[in-house]
Design an enzyme around this catalytic site. Structure first.
Site, PDB file in Angstrom:
ATOM      1  N   SER A 205      -1.343 -38.880   8.539  1.00  0.00           N
ATOM      2  CA  SER A 205      -1.133 -38.620   9.972  1.00  0.00           C
ATOM      3  C   SER A 205       0.214 -39.086  10.513  1.00  0.00           C
ATOM      4  CB  SER A 205      -2.265 -39.263  10.786  1.00  0.00           C
ATOM      5  OG  SER A 205      -2.382 -40.640  10.488  1.00  0.00           O
TER       6      SER A 205
ATOM      7  N   LYS B 191       1.023 -36.838  16.705  1.00  0.00           N
ATOM      8  CA  LYS B 191       0.898 -36.941  18.165  1.00  0.00           C
ATOM      9  C   LYS B 191       1.712 -35.876  18.910  1.00  0.00           C
ATOM     10  CE  LYS B 191      -1.575 -40.923  18.801  1.00  0.00           C
ATOM     11  NZ  LYS B 191      -1.492 -41.669  17.587  1.00  0.00           N
TER      12      LYS B 191
ATOM     13  N   GLU C 112      -0.996 -42.838  28.630  1.00  0.00           N
ATOM     14  CA  GLU C 112      -1.326 -44.184  28.168  1.00  0.00           C
ATOM     15  C   GLU C 112      -0.831 -44.297  26.730  1.00  0.00           C
ATOM     16  OE1 GLU C 112      -3.284 -41.611  27.853  1.00  0.00           O
ATOM     17  OE2 GLU C 112      -3.816 -41.810  25.729  1.00  0.00           O
TER      18      GLU C 112
HETATM   19  C1  LIG Z   1      -2.460 -42.559  17.018  1.00  0.00           C
HETATM   20  C2  LIG Z   1      -2.501 -42.434  15.552  1.00  0.00           C
HETATM   21  C3  LIG Z   1      -3.725 -42.314  14.854  1.00  0.00           C
HETATM   22  C4  LIG Z   1      -5.069 -42.409  15.516  1.00  0.00           C
HETATM   23  O1  LIG Z   1      -5.320 -41.468  16.482  1.00  0.00           O
HETATM   24  P1  LIG Z   1      -6.293 -40.235  16.254  1.00  0.00           P
HETATM   25  O2  LIG Z   1      -6.426 -39.657  17.604  1.00  0.00           O
HETATM   26  O3  LIG Z   1      -7.579 -40.757  15.699  1.00  0.00           O
HETATM   27  O4  LIG Z   1      -5.626 -39.324  15.296  1.00  0.00           O
HETATM   28  C5  LIG Z   1      -3.693 -42.116  13.494  1.00  0.00           C
HETATM   29  N1  LIG Z   1      -2.517 -42.069  12.808  1.00  0.00           N
HETATM   30  C6  LIG Z   1      -1.328 -42.196  13.435  1.00  0.00           C
HETATM   31  C7  LIG Z   1      -0.087 -42.135  12.623  1.00  0.00           C
HETATM   32  C8  LIG Z   1      -1.282 -42.390  14.823  1.00  0.00           C
HETATM   33  O5  LIG Z   1      -0.095 -42.511  15.432  1.00  0.00           O
END
Ligand SMILES: *Cc1c(COP(=O)(O)O)cnc(C)c1O
Length: 415
Positions: A391, A96, A118
């Site tokens: 992620s 993020k 948000e």
């Molecule tokens: C917010 C988040 C996601 C999902 O958001 P995308 O916009 O689809 O990437 C996935 N993994 C983590 C660790 C997140 O914080």
């Protein structure tokens, strides 16, 4: 679809990828969105903008994040080599920050002193509060009351960073209601306020802009896999909420047609309406994903027969949203990307496997991609590689996983 069409990954001037995307907003937001589109287009062409961002990525976020050869997970699958792109190691613990940092630089160029955002689980709120602290900007984060309750730790983190967290009590008191409130605030305060949107969603230019800031993931991964494995991977696997980490990984590989792009949505507890957030998979059920408009963009949206937004469920708050980013809808219909889903139970199993076999605790969002990656690897040769996007880190989810484990043990003792 013709090759030239698939490779055309720029939307048209109104932000359409095929029939998807665009700008479905009240009249008052048209001018601000046009201003933002112009500003982004200028910044995108300026080396100064990118060199400032580059330096912050390196010194503040810790980029490039590593591409880690997960040998024990690979051995467990018994096929292709699995590589993990370690976004969990980026500052604040997920991808993020890549987007928050890019957009805050844009806000500064535009002379905006107040940032609104948000947040669902709070990860994007924390990333936004972080970059606002870095630059001494006012920060207001909208968050549904239900999420405030579930994510108390992230609320505390945001407040410690100096952000004001506004609790939203309308609707289902979750992410979509928080987005509505943020849009309302923006309409009212647009002169001094920048809306820092958190995923590859919303009206043009957000989906394009967020993709551009997240593409650093795929650019690094492409270089790293070529250096470490001497050739392109067979496939990329990433979880898909709004779709920002997935599009960030996929985008730099879109021209490499031999590389499969696989997005994993939240299969939740089952196929019935309200039990999942699999926008691309519910033709089978009553609460199916169909083309529609939600929060400024046209894409696949989970909705009922009357076009009302369906309820969604996922064990991971970050994947729990009724719509998916418009570029994913386009790539899917064009046949360039594939979308599957993983259930809550499969995500928990992936969480546990990755933790035990690699000593890496993934976020529950990222955990959705693990079993699909293992299954895919199993059918490939040991010379092949696949890249899975990790992620974010799972510290935020440990308590939830512990509670689920206790419930399961409890169930067994009653038998
Ligand atoms: C917010 C988040 C996601 C999902 O958001 P995308 O916009 O689809 O990437 C996935 N993994 C983590 C660790 C997140 O914080």
């Amino acid at each position: 679809m013709a090759r030239s069409t698939i490779n055309r990954s720029e939307p048209d001037e109104h932000g359409h990828w095929g029939e998807f995307g665009g700008r479905y907003v009240p009249e008052t937001l048209v001018a601000p969105l046009e201003e933002l589109t112009r500003e982004f287009a200028h910044a995108r062409d300026e080396t100064d903008f990118w060199s400032e961002l580059e330096q912050l990525r390196r010194d503040y976020c810790g980029r490039p994040t590593p591409l880690f050869h997960a040998q024990r997970l690979s051995a467990h699958a018994g096929g292709a080599q699995i590589f993990l792109k370690r976004e969990d190691l980026a500052h604040t613990g997920s991808h993020k920050i890549n987007n928050a940092l890019g957009q805050v630089l844009l806000a500064r160029r535009m002379g905006k002193r107040r940032i609104i955002a948000e947040t669902g689980a709070g990860q994007h709120g924390v990333a936004t509060a972080t970059v606002c602290a870095l630059f001494g900007l006012r920060c207001v984060v909208y968050m549904g009351a239900e999420d405030v309750r579930r994510q108390a730790l992230n609320v505390f983190r945001m407040r410690s960073l100096g952000a004001e967290v506004m609790t939203v009590n309308s609707g289902t008191r979750t992410l979509k209601d928080a987005i509505n409130e943020a849009l309302r605030d923006w309409v009212t305060n647009v002169r001094d306020t920048y809306y820092l949107l958190g995923s590859a969603l919303g009206p043009h230019p957000y989906p394009l802009m967020v993709r551009e800031f997240q593409s650093v993931i795929g650019r690094e991964a492409r270089e790293q896999i070529l250096a470490q494995n001497g050739k392109l991977p067979r496939a990329l696997v990433a979880c898909v909420g709004g779709g920002s980490n997935a599009i960030g990984l996929f985008h730099p590989f879109i021209g490499d047609e031999q590389v499969r792009c696989i997005g994993v949505e939240a299969g939740g507890r089952g196929e019935a309406a309200g039990e999942h957030a699999a926008r691309f998979h519910s033709g089978l059920t009553s609460g199916g994903g169909r083309v529609g408009v939600l929060q400024g963009t046209k894409s696949y949206v989970l909705q009922d027969r009357h076009g009302q937004i369906a309820n969604t469920h996922s064990i991971s708050a970050g994947l729990d949203y009724a719509a998916v980013g418009p570029e994913h809808a386009y790539l899917r219909d064009a046949g360039r990307a594939e979308y599957i889903c993983a259930s809550d139970a499969e995500a928990l199993e992936g969480f546990s496997l990755c933790t035990k076999l690699e000593g890496i605790t993934p976020a529950l969002e990222s955990s959705h991609a693990i079993l699909p990656a293992l299954r895919l690897a199993k059918n490939l040769s040991s010379d092949d590689a696949i890249i899975m996007n990790l992620s974010g880190r799972g510290d935020k989810d440990v308590q939830l996983v512990a509670d689920v484990d206790l419930t399961v043990e409890g169930d067994e003792s009653h038998r």
